[in-house]
Motif scaffolding. Structure first.
Motif, PDB file in Angstrom:
ATOM      1  N   SER A   1      10.945  27.399  55.693  1.00  0.00           N
ATOM      2  CA  SER A   1      11.854  27.769  56.885  1.00  0.00           C
ATOM      3  C   SER A   1      13.375  27.786  56.156  1.00  0.00           C
ATOM      4  O   SER A   1      13.652  27.180  55.320  1.00  0.00           O
ATOM      5  CB  SER A   1      12.182  26.909  58.108  1.00  0.00           C
ATOM      6  N   ALA A   2      14.256  28.906  56.511  1.00  0.00           N
ATOM      7  CA  ALA A   2      15.466  28.838  56.019  1.00  0.00           C
ATOM      8  C   ALA A   2      16.434  29.322  57.000  1.00  0.00           C
ATOM      9  O   ALA A   2      15.904  30.063  58.149  1.00  0.00           O
ATOM     10  CB  ALA A   2      15.491  29.865  54.798  1.00  0.00           C
ATOM     11  N   ASN A   3      17.474  29.023  56.959  1.00  0.00           N
ATOM     12  CA  ASN A   3      18.689  29.357  57.835  1.00  0.00           C
ATOM     13  C   ASN A   3      19.797  30.162  57.062  1.00  0.00           C
ATOM     14  O   ASN A   3      20.243  29.499  55.976  1.00  0.00           O
ATOM     15  CB  ASN A   3      19.165  28.264  58.620  1.00  0.00           C
ATOM     16  N   ALA A   4      20.482  31.302  57.439  1.00  0.00           N
ATOM     17  CA  ALA A   4      21.498  31.945  56.847  1.00  0.00           C
ATOM     18  C   ALA A   4      22.119  32.638  57.631  1.00  0.00           C
ATOM     19  O   ALA A   4      21.900  32.948  58.896  1.00  0.00           O
ATOM     20  CB  ALA A   4      20.891  32.689  55.798  1.00  0.00           C
ATOM     21  N   ASP A   5      23.518  33.108  57.330  1.00  0.00           N
ATOM     22  CA  ASP A   5      24.324  33.934  58.295  1.00  0.00           C
ATOM     23  C   ASP A   5      23.923  35.517  57.852  1.00  0.00           C
ATOM     24  O   ASP A   5      23.533  35.826  56.772  1.00  0.00           O
ATOM     25  CB  ASP A   5      25.888  33.649  57.683  1.00  0.00           C
ATOM     26  N   GLY A   6      23.772  36.069  59.166  1.00  0.00           N
ATOM     27  CA  GLY A   6      23.559  37.368  58.956  1.00  0.00           C
ATOM     28  C   GLY A   6      24.726  38.533  58.899  1.00  0.00           C
ATOM     29  O   GLY A   6      25.881  38.097  58.709  1.00  0.00           O
ATOM     30  N   GLY A   7      24.583  39.603  59.590  1.00  0.00           N
ATOM     31  CA  GLY A   7      25.597  40.619  59.768  1.00  0.00           C
ATOM     32  C   GLY A   7      26.571  40.236  60.793  1.00  0.00           C
ATOM     33  O   GLY A   7      26.342  39.400  61.692  1.00  0.00           O
ATOM     34  N   LYS A   8      27.497  40.865  60.809  1.00  0.00           N
ATOM     35  CA  LYS A   8      28.654  40.762  61.867  1.00  0.00           C
ATOM     36  C   LYS A   8      28.927  41.801  62.538  1.00  0.00           C
ATOM     37  O   LYS A   8      28.762  43.082  62.185  1.00  0.00           O
ATOM     38  CB  LYS A   8      30.140  40.160  61.335  1.00  0.00           C
ATOM     39  N   VAL A   9      28.993  41.986  63.731  1.00  0.00           N
ATOM     40  CA  VAL A   9      29.374  43.136  64.728  1.00  0.00           C
ATOM     41  C   VAL A   9      30.614  42.855  65.285  1.00  0.00           C
ATOM     42  O   VAL A   9      30.928  41.840  66.172  1.00  0.00           O
ATOM     43  CB  VAL A   9      28.544  43.262  65.972  1.00  0.00           C
ATOM     44  N   ILE A  10      31.663  43.955  65.080  1.00  0.00           N
ATOM     45  CA  ILE A  10      33.088  43.432  65.469  1.00  0.00           C
ATOM     46  C   ILE A  10      33.504  44.585  66.283  1.00  0.00           C
ATOM     47  O   ILE A  10      33.235  45.918  65.909  1.00  0.00           O
ATOM     48  CB  ILE A  10      33.857  43.526  64.093  1.00  0.00           C
ATOM     49  N   TYR A  11      33.977  44.331  67.540  1.00  0.00           N
ATOM     50  CA  TYR A  11      34.353  45.510  68.381  1.00  0.00           C
ATOM     51  C   TYR A  11      36.048  45.870  68.145  1.00  0.00           C
ATOM     52  O   TYR A  11      36.905  44.720  68.311  1.00  0.00           O
ATOM     53  CB  TYR A  11      34.228  44.996  69.950  1.00  0.00           C
ATOM     54  N   ASP A  12      36.484  46.819  67.585  1.00  0.00           N
ATOM     55  CA  ASP A  12      37.589  47.211  67.197  1.00  0.00           C
ATOM     56  C   ASP A  12      38.317  47.940  68.569  1.00  0.00           C
ATOM     57  O   ASP A  12      37.987  49.056  68.905  1.00  0.00           O
ATOM     58  CB  ASP A  12      37.664  48.355  66.213  1.00  0.00           C
ATOM     59  N   GLY A  13      39.184  47.072  69.090  1.00  0.00           N
ATOM     60  CA  GLY A  13      39.666  47.635  70.464  1.00  0.00           C
ATOM     61  C   GLY A  13      40.558  48.721  70.588  1.00  0.00           C
ATOM     62  O   GLY A  13      40.620  49.563  71.259  1.00  0.00           O
ATOM     63  N   ASN A  14      41.209  49.006  69.163  1.00  0.00           N
ATOM     64  CA  ASN A  14      42.077  50.095  69.165  1.00  0.00           C
ATOM     65  C   ASN A  14      41.506  51.304  68.834  1.00  0.00           C
ATOM     66  O   ASN A  14      41.550  52.235  69.306  1.00  0.00           O
ATOM     67  CB  ASN A  14      42.853  49.838  67.959  1.00  0.00           C
ATOM     68  N   ALA A  15      40.364  51.423  67.879  1.00  0.00           N
ATOM     69  CA  ALA A  15      39.600  52.520  67.751  1.00  0.00           C
ATOM     70  C   ALA A  15      38.351  52.657  68.756  1.00  0.00           C
ATOM     71  O   ALA A  15      37.850  53.632  68.656  1.00  0.00           O
ATOM     72  CB  ALA A  15      38.803  52.476  66.319  1.00  0.00           C
ATOM     73  N   LYS A  16      38.294  51.749  69.769  1.00  0.00           N
ATOM     74  CA  LYS A  16      37.169  52.099  70.390  1.00  0.00           C
ATOM     75  C   LYS A  16      35.923  52.168  70.116  1.00  0.00           C
ATOM     76  O   LYS A  16      34.976  53.028  70.492  1.00  0.00           O
ATOM     77  CB  LYS A  16      37.599  52.894  71.701  1.00  0.00           C
TER      78      LYS A  16
END
Length: 220
Positions: free
Chosen positions: A20-35
């Motif tokens: 078993s392993a645990n790791a950080d995956g990807g990130k989803v960022i909502y850019d409010g200026n660019a929508k």
């Protein structure tokens, strides 16, 4: 608004191992200026691949990744973030039907899985699920666990699986009853420099006043 992201699972079968392993995956960022959504992923397979750690897996593996979804909009709005699954790409159904996925919120140990099924299905994520209401700078994390059966054979060597997920945003204005956003270091620095500038200006005015007064005393 919404944007789909293809999630990739790669299987390289060489030997049978269980861990078993645990790791950080990807990130989803909502850019409010660019929508729009910005995907912080690093994969040769797709620019929106959130499961960068689910590669070169082997029979018996159980891998967990933490995916972060963040609101990077102004303090004037709050957002509700939703997630749903469209299931596997047609070319990946056979392969992904052999694997299982489990998805749940990271900060809720008592919460039932939002998704717990074979990886090719949309299952409980076939409808939009609200991940939370986020203010500026806020984020929510989900844990995704991939389980590979130990009996998976070499017929699936070097297979690649594509899963389509979609994220959706709803924006709402900040209300008086909403919690105040935390003060940042930048705000502190701004207050400090404004105060320092006001103090400096006051000292200059005082010095000019005394200088003029000395000149008048000298002339007298």
């Amino acid at each position: 608004m919404k944007k789909a992201t293809s999630l990739l699972l790669v299987l390289l079968i060489t030997v049978s191992l269980c861990f078993s392993a645990n790791a950080d995956g990807g990130k989803v960022i909502y850019d409010g200026n660019a929508k729009e959504f910005i995907f912080e992923a690093n994969s040769i397979y797709s620019p929106t691949d959130l499961f960068t750690g689910f590669k070169s897996v082997m029979p018996g593996d159980s891998l967990t990744e933490k995916i972060s979804i963040k609101n990077d909009s102004s303090n004037e709005v709050k957002v509700k973030i939703y997630l749903r699954s469209l299931g596997a790409d047609e070319s990946s159904i056979d392969f992904l039907s052999k694997l299982t996925l489990q998805v749940k919120k990271s900060d809720d140990n008592e919460m039932a899985y939002m998704f717990d099924s074979s990886a090719d299905k949309a299952a409980q994520l076939s409808e939009w699920i609200c991940l939370g209401t986020l203010y500026s700078g806020g984020e929510v994390n989900i844990d995704v666990t991939l389980n590979v059966p130990v009996e998976l054979d070499n017929n699936y060597q070097n297979k690649i699986g594509y899963i389509d997920w979609e994220f959706m945003i709803e924006e709402y204005p900040i209300e008086d009853t909403d919690p105040k956003p935390p003060q940042t270091g930048n705000n502190f620095n701004m207050v400090f420099w404004i105060s320092a500038s006001a103090f400096s200006l006051a000292m200059i005015l005082i010095l000019l006043f005394y200088k003029k007064k000395q000149q008048k005393d000298t002339q007298a």
